[in-house]
Design an enzyme around this catalytic site. Structure first.
Site, PDB file in Angstrom:
ATOM      1  CG  ASP A   1      -2.102  -0.914   1.060  1.00 53.07           C
ATOM      2  OD1 ASP A   1      -2.955  -0.607   0.222  1.00 53.07           O
ATOM      3  OD2 ASP A   1      -2.182  -1.933   1.760  1.00 53.07           O
ATOM      4  CG  MET A   2       2.790   2.281   3.511  1.00 54.26           C
ATOM      5  SD  MET A   2       1.742   3.703   3.888  1.00 54.26           S
ATOM      6  CE  MET A   2       2.813   4.615   4.989  1.00 54.26           C
TER       7      MET A   2
END
Length: 413
Positions: free
Chosen positions: A176-177
């Site tokens: 996600d990051m």
């Protein structure tokens, strides 16, 4: 006059308006980064529940720390898009926007009339960034997914952990990051491109794609060996980079990165004197890799023989061997380096009072990207945003009365 004598510049994205219609992590993180660089980011949420991230812990006084961290610096709009008045207001907002961020399953927003083609027809300069598990094309496009799915599919998990055992979870949202920061880069690239073209475009980001792109050697290794050589689980070391791994001490763990010849010689001299430093079994990278187990055992025996982890680290630092403690979160937040770099930010929250959260790592020479305003309460800026779009007071009041514009009780009307 030197650079230090010049006044600070405006933040680089000042004047850019972002609609953040995303939830959980990759999209909200992207919006948070853009807000830190000066964009006006409007967080759009559904009535009552809001972003699903608001229901994700850690909680204090009903507020989610998860949501606070990924949505700081944004304005809050809570609106029912199933009501025509709500959808009309959203379209007016789109007309004023530069960027639209979403992370729903491909096709979901088309049914609401909020897909890229529909919005680009209204606002050709709009940069529309989509995040999904597998992207908007390919045989998996319709599959749901989260970061864990992408991490498993990408081959990353297959390389982690002890051979023969199930791989551990990463415990940090890598997919996600990483996808979020790719979105920030792509959006800024599209903004630069729009200067000459006058047009926005659709950015299609997949968690799976981003994880596969992160492989620094596994994919090339597979192809260069014609499929014969695949990375495997190696526990706490890296057999292709000896010595490079985690080692135990009497009161904790540390990492040592002595895989290059100079660092190995310094380490060998420290733990075994000139005899080990001149040992032909470990003289070159290929030789060290061929005697991986022996090298690791020698280093492990040394770290365990020292009085403490700090004693190991002090000796390694004096010898010029790259090393570091495996720190707990408490050690991280008390680390003077983290404090000196401003990697913790304090904010005043209307419900929680003072909160401390991780900062972003952006460091510009002529502007400060530290976000001091907390994540919005649900529907915090409904009226202000509606008024900025020149909606009549009567219409706004009716939308509030009917729940089309919704805010949580803590919002001061």
């Amino acid at each position: 006059m030197t650079a230090q004598d010049l006044p600070l510049q405006d933040l680089p994205l000042k004047g850019i308006r972002v609609i953040d219609y995303s939830h959980f992590l990759a999209g909200p993180f992207m919006g948070r980064c853009l807000a830190a660089m000066g964009a006006e980011v409007i967080k759009v949420e559904r009535p009552r529940e809001g972003d699903a991230g608001r229901a994700h812990g850690y909680f204090k006084d009903g507020q989610s720390g998860y949501f606070l961290q990924q949505n700081m610096g944004k304005q809050g709009l809570c609106i029912d898009l199933r009501d025509k008045r709500g959808l009309d207001m959203m379209m007016k907002l789109v007309d004023t926007a530069d960027i639209f961020i979403e992370n729903y399953r491909p096709g979901a927003l088309e049914r609401l009339g909020l897909g890229y083609k529909a919005l680009a027809a209204r606002n050709p300069r709009l940069i529309y960034c989509s995040v999904s598990a597998y992207g908007h094309t390919g045989p998996y496009a319709d599959r749901p997914g989260f970061g864990l799915i992408a991490e498993a599919m990408s081959g990353a998990l297959a390389q982690l952990g002890t051979p023969g055992e199930a791989p551990p979870l990463l415990r940090m949202p890598l997919a996600d990051m990483y996808t979020g920061i790719h979105g920030v880069a792509a959006i800024n690239g599209a903004l630069v491109g729009r200067v000459s073209s006058g047009r926005g475009q659709h950015i299609d980001l997949a968690l799976y794609d981003c994880m596969v792109s992160m492989h620094d050697y596994a994919v090339q290794r597979y192809f260069l060996s014609n499929g014969a050589d695949m990375p495997k689980q190696t526990g706490s070391g890296q057999p292709d980079s000896t010595v490079y791994g985690v080692f135990p001490a009497k009161d904790g763990n540390l990492v040592i990165a002595a895989q290059v010849d100079d660092a190995w010689r310094r380490l060998a001299t420290l733990i075994g004197g000139s005899a080990l430093a001149s040992d032909e079994r470990f003289a070159k990278p290929a030789a060290r890799n061929a005697h991986y187990a022996e090298a690791m055992e020698i280093v492990r025996n040394w770290t365990l023989s020292q009085p403490s982890r700090n004693a190991c680290l002090a000796a390694l630092e004096e010898a010029g061997v790259p090393s570091a403690p495996v720190q707990t979160i408490e050690e991280v937040v008390k680390d003077p380096q983290i404090r000196a770099r401003g990697m913790l930010v304090e904010q005043e929250h209307p419900v929680l009072g003072k909160v401390t959260l991780p900062n972003l790592p952006f460091r510009f020479s002529d502007c400060d990207t530290t976000v001091r305003t907390p994540a919005p309460l649900l529907g915090q800026d409904n009226r202000r945003i509606a008024e900025s779009l020149l909606l009549s007071a009567e219409l706004v009041e009716a939308m509030v009365r009917d729940g089309v514009l919704y805010n949580e009780a803590a919002v001061q009307e």
